[in-house]
Design a protein around this motif. Structure first.
Motif, PDB file in Angstrom:
ATOM      1  N   LEU A 107      71.745  45.393  35.119  1.00 42.96           N
ATOM      2  CA  LEU A 107      71.948  45.148  36.541  1.00 42.96           C
ATOM      3  C   LEU A 107      71.421  43.773  36.939  1.00 42.96           C
ATOM      4  O   LEU A 107      72.072  43.048  37.698  1.00 42.96           O
ATOM      5  N   LEU A 108      70.278  43.388  36.412  1.00 44.22           N
ATOM      6  CA  LEU A 108      69.706  42.090  36.745  1.00 44.22           C
ATOM      7  C   LEU A 108      70.603  40.959  36.265  1.00 44.22           C
ATOM      8  O   LEU A 108      70.867  40.002  37.006  1.00 44.22           O
ATOM      9  N   ALA A 109      71.094  41.063  35.022  1.00 46.41           N
ATOM     10  CA  ALA A 109      71.960  40.018  34.485  1.00 46.41           C
ATOM     11  C   ALA A 109      73.236  39.895  35.302  1.00 46.41           C
ATOM     12  O   ALA A 109      73.688  38.790  35.615  1.00 46.41           O
ATOM     13  N   ARG A 110      73.824  41.031  35.679  1.00 47.15           N
ATOM     14  CA  ARG A 110      75.046  40.981  36.495  1.00 47.15           C
ATOM     15  C   ARG A 110      74.755  40.392  37.868  1.00 47.15           C
ATOM     16  O   ARG A 110      75.536  39.611  38.400  1.00 47.15           O
ATOM     17  N   GLY A 111      73.613  40.747  38.438  1.00 50.82           N
ATOM     18  CA  GLY A 111      73.241  40.213  39.751  1.00 50.82           C
ATOM     19  C   GLY A 111      73.033  38.715  39.707  1.00 50.82           C
ATOM     20  O   GLY A 111      73.478  37.982  40.602  1.00 50.82           O
ATOM     21  N   LEU A 112      72.373  38.235  38.648  1.00 49.08           N
ATOM     22  CA  LEU A 112      72.157  36.794  38.518  1.00 49.08           C
ATOM     23  C   LEU A 112      73.469  36.049  38.301  1.00 49.08           C
ATOM     24  O   LEU A 112      73.666  34.954  38.835  1.00 49.08           O
ATOM     25  N   LYS A 113      74.355  36.645  37.533  1.00 50.69           N
ATOM     26  CA  LYS A 113      75.650  36.019  37.298  1.00 50.69           C
ATOM     27  C   LYS A 113      76.437  35.929  38.607  1.00 50.69           C
ATOM     28  O   LYS A 113      77.029  34.892  38.921  1.00 50.69           O
ATOM     29  N   LEU A 114      76.417  36.996  39.394  1.00 50.89           N
ATOM     30  CA  LEU A 114      77.105  36.988  40.690  1.00 50.89           C
ATOM     31  C   LEU A 114      76.474  35.960  41.622  1.00 50.89           C
ATOM     32  O   LEU A 114      77.187  35.219  42.306  1.00 50.89           O
ATOM     33  N   LEU A 115      75.152  35.887  41.635  1.00 48.67           N
ATOM     34  CA  LEU A 115      74.462  34.911  42.479  1.00 48.67           C
ATOM     35  C   LEU A 115      74.828  33.495  42.060  1.00 48.67           C
ATOM     36  O   LEU A 115      75.078  32.629  42.915  1.00 48.67           O
ATOM     37  N   GLY A 116      74.885  33.250  40.769  1.00 52.60           N
ATOM     38  CA  GLY A 116      75.287  31.932  40.267  1.00 52.60           C
ATOM     39  C   GLY A 116      76.696  31.591  40.691  1.00 52.60           C
ATOM     40  O   GLY A 116      76.984  30.457  41.076  1.00 52.60           O
ATOM     41  N   HIS A 117      77.579  32.571  40.637  1.00 54.75           N
ATOM     42  CA  HIS A 117      78.965  32.337  41.055  1.00 54.75           C
ATOM     43  C   HIS A 117      79.038  32.054  42.555  1.00 54.75           C
ATOM     44  O   HIS A 117      79.746  31.153  42.991  1.00 54.75           O
ATOM     45  N   LEU A 118      78.290  32.833  43.330  1.00 53.09           N
ATOM     46  CA  LEU A 118      78.326  32.660  44.787  1.00 53.09           C
ATOM     47  C   LEU A 118      77.738  31.327  45.239  1.00 53.09           C
ATOM     48  O   LEU A 118      78.164  30.770  46.252  1.00 53.09           O
ATOM     49  N   HIS A 120      77.563  28.483  43.261  1.00 55.97           N
ATOM     50  CA  HIS A 120      78.112  27.343  42.529  1.00 55.97           C
ATOM     51  C   HIS A 120      78.804  26.398  43.505  1.00 55.97           C
ATOM     52  O   HIS A 120      79.576  26.834  44.367  1.00 55.97           O
ATOM     53  N   PRO A 121      78.564  25.095  43.407  1.00 55.24           N
ATOM     54  CA  PRO A 121      79.135  24.145  44.378  1.00 55.24           C
ATOM     55  C   PRO A 121      80.659  24.110  44.420  1.00 55.24           C
ATOM     56  O   PRO A 121      81.235  23.658  45.416  1.00 55.24           O
ATOM     57  N   ASP A 122      81.335  24.586  43.394  1.00 54.59           N
ATOM     58  CA  ASP A 122      82.796  24.553  43.394  1.00 54.59           C
ATOM     59  C   ASP A 122      83.416  25.738  44.133  1.00 54.59           C
ATOM     60  O   ASP A 122      84.602  25.692  44.481  1.00 54.59           O
ATOM     61  N   THR A 123      82.674  26.786  44.356  1.00 56.39           N
ATOM     62  CA  THR A 123      83.225  27.951  45.051  1.00 56.39           C
ATOM     63  C   THR A 123      83.081  27.764  46.556  1.00 56.39           C
ATOM     64  O   THR A 123      82.279  26.962  47.035  1.00 56.39           O
ATOM     65  N   ARG A 124      83.870  28.533  47.296  1.00 56.89           N
ATOM     66  CA  ARG A 124      83.835  28.443  48.761  1.00 56.89           C
ATOM     67  C   ARG A 124      82.446  28.847  49.292  1.00 56.89           C
ATOM     68  O   ARG A 124      81.887  28.174  50.148  1.00 56.89           O
ATOM     69  N   THR A 125      81.905  29.932  48.752  1.00 58.86           N
ATOM     70  CA  THR A 125      80.586  30.377  49.199  1.00 58.86           C
ATOM     71  C   THR A 125      79.505  29.378  48.785  1.00 58.86           C
ATOM     72  O   THR A 125      78.526  29.174  49.509  1.00 58.86           O
ATOM     73  N   LYS A 171      79.880  26.131  48.582  1.00 58.54           N
ATOM     74  CA  LYS A 171      79.927  25.002  49.511  1.00 58.54           C
ATOM     75  C   LYS A 171      79.221  25.344  50.818  1.00 58.54           C
ATOM     76  O   LYS A 171      78.480  24.534  51.378  1.00 58.54           O
ATOM     77  N   VAL A 172      79.444  26.579  51.308  1.00 62.86           N
ATOM     78  CA  VAL A 172      78.761  27.024  52.525  1.00 62.86           C
ATOM     79  C   VAL A 172      77.255  27.056  52.289  1.00 62.86           C
ATOM     80  O   VAL A 172      76.470  26.603  53.140  1.00 62.86           O
ATOM     81  N   PHE A 173      76.851  27.584  51.143  1.00 60.63           N
ATOM     82  CA  PHE A 173      75.428  27.659  50.806  1.00 60.63           C
ATOM     83  C   PHE A 173      74.811  26.260  50.762  1.00 60.63           C
ATOM     84  O   PHE A 173      73.731  26.035  51.295  1.00 60.63           O
ATOM     85  N   THR A 174      75.505  25.318  50.131  1.00 63.52           N
ATOM     86  CA  THR A 174      74.997  23.955  50.012  1.00 63.52           C
ATOM     87  C   THR A 174      74.824  23.322  51.381  1.00 63.52           C
ATOM     88  O   THR A 174      73.806  22.690  51.666  1.00 63.52           O
ATOM     89  N   ARG A 175      75.835  23.488  52.262  1.00 64.95           N
ATOM     90  CA  ARG A 175      75.725  22.928  53.620  1.00 64.95           C
ATOM     91  C   ARG A 175      74.575  23.564  54.390  1.00 64.95           C
ATOM     92  O   ARG A 175      73.819  22.889  55.077  1.00 64.95           O
ATOM     93  N   ALA A 176      74.426  24.868  54.256  1.00 67.70           N
ATOM     94  CA  ALA A 176      73.344  25.565  54.958  1.00 67.70           C
ATOM     95  C   ALA A 176      71.988  25.093  54.442  1.00 67.70           C
ATOM     96  O   ALA A 176      71.056  24.856  55.231  1.00 67.70           O
ATOM     97  N   GLU A 177      71.878  24.944  53.132  1.00 65.34           N
ATOM     98  CA  GLU A 177      70.616  24.487  52.559  1.00 65.34           C
ATOM     99  C   GLU A 177      70.274  23.077  53.033  1.00 65.34           C
ATOM    100  O   GLU A 177      69.128  22.790  53.391  1.00 65.34           O
ATOM    101  N   GLN A 178      71.257  22.202  53.063  1.00 64.10           N
ATOM    102  CA  GLN A 178      71.008  20.840  53.527  1.00 64.10           C
ATOM    103  C   GLN A 178      70.580  20.831  54.997  1.00 64.10           C
ATOM    104  O   GLN A 178      69.653  20.110  55.378  1.00 64.10           O
ATOM    105  N   GLY A 179      71.229  21.650  55.813  1.00 64.17           N
ATOM    106  CA  GLY A 179      70.866  21.723  57.227  1.00 64.17           C
ATOM    107  C   GLY A 179      69.456  22.256  57.421  1.00 64.17           C
ATOM    108  O   GLY A 179      68.672  21.724  58.223  1.00 64.17           O
ATOM    109  N   LEU A 180      69.124  23.314  56.686  1.00 71.77           N
ATOM    110  CA  LEU A 180      67.778  23.876  56.786  1.00 71.77           C
ATOM    111  C   LEU A 180      66.720  22.895  56.286  1.00 71.77           C
ATOM    112  O   LEU A 180      65.622  22.811  56.849  1.00 71.77           O
TER     113      LEU A 180
END
Length: 146
Positions: A13-24, A26-31, A33-42
């Protein structure tokens, strides 16, 4: 016979969760990009807050209060230890410093003693060598003939 296909190792479960988190994230995915913008703003917002005079004043005041509370607590603890006739922290630290200095002095004395012993051994060896040499009169005459 060919090797049978092995099933892929089961992911926990941990490995799958980390893989999903990495996918979510990743700068190339839509999520991602949103995460990167949010992190920069914060990050920008946090930088503005931490650089503001009000934040610095409040954090400085809290640090000062914390230091004062620690000083008061240490004073109370040392007072209680003195009342119980037990060694205080500062007394133990002073003794530790004294012991460390004494240890350094003992090491220095040990080094000096080793040097003295070496010098004495050299002097004894030189004295023994002189004692074993025959006097100048007893030495064999030189081989030079006239």
């Amino acid at each position: 016979m060919s090797h049978p296909e092995r099933p892929p190792p089961s992911q926990g479960l941990l490995a799958r969760g980390l893989k999903l988190l990495g996918h979510l994230t990743h700068p190339d995915t839509r999520t991602g990009k949103v995460f990167t913008r949010a992190e920069q703003g914060l990050t920008r917002a946090a930088a503005k807050v931490t650089e503001s005079p009000a934040y610095l004043r409040v954090s400085g005041s809290l640090m000062r209060q914390g230091f004062n509370a620690r000083i008061r607590r240490n004073g109370l603890v040392e007072g209680a230890l003195r009342t119980l006739r037990l060694p205080t922290t500062s007394e133990v630290e002073n003794l530790r410093d004294q012991l460390r200095r004494m240890n350094d002095q003992v090491e220095a004395l040990g080094t000096q003693l080793e040097l003295v012993v070496d010098l004495l051994q050299r002097q004894e060896a030189a004295a023994e060598a002189e004692a074993q040499e025959p006097p100048a009169q007893e030495r064999a005459p030189s081989k030079r003939r006239r």
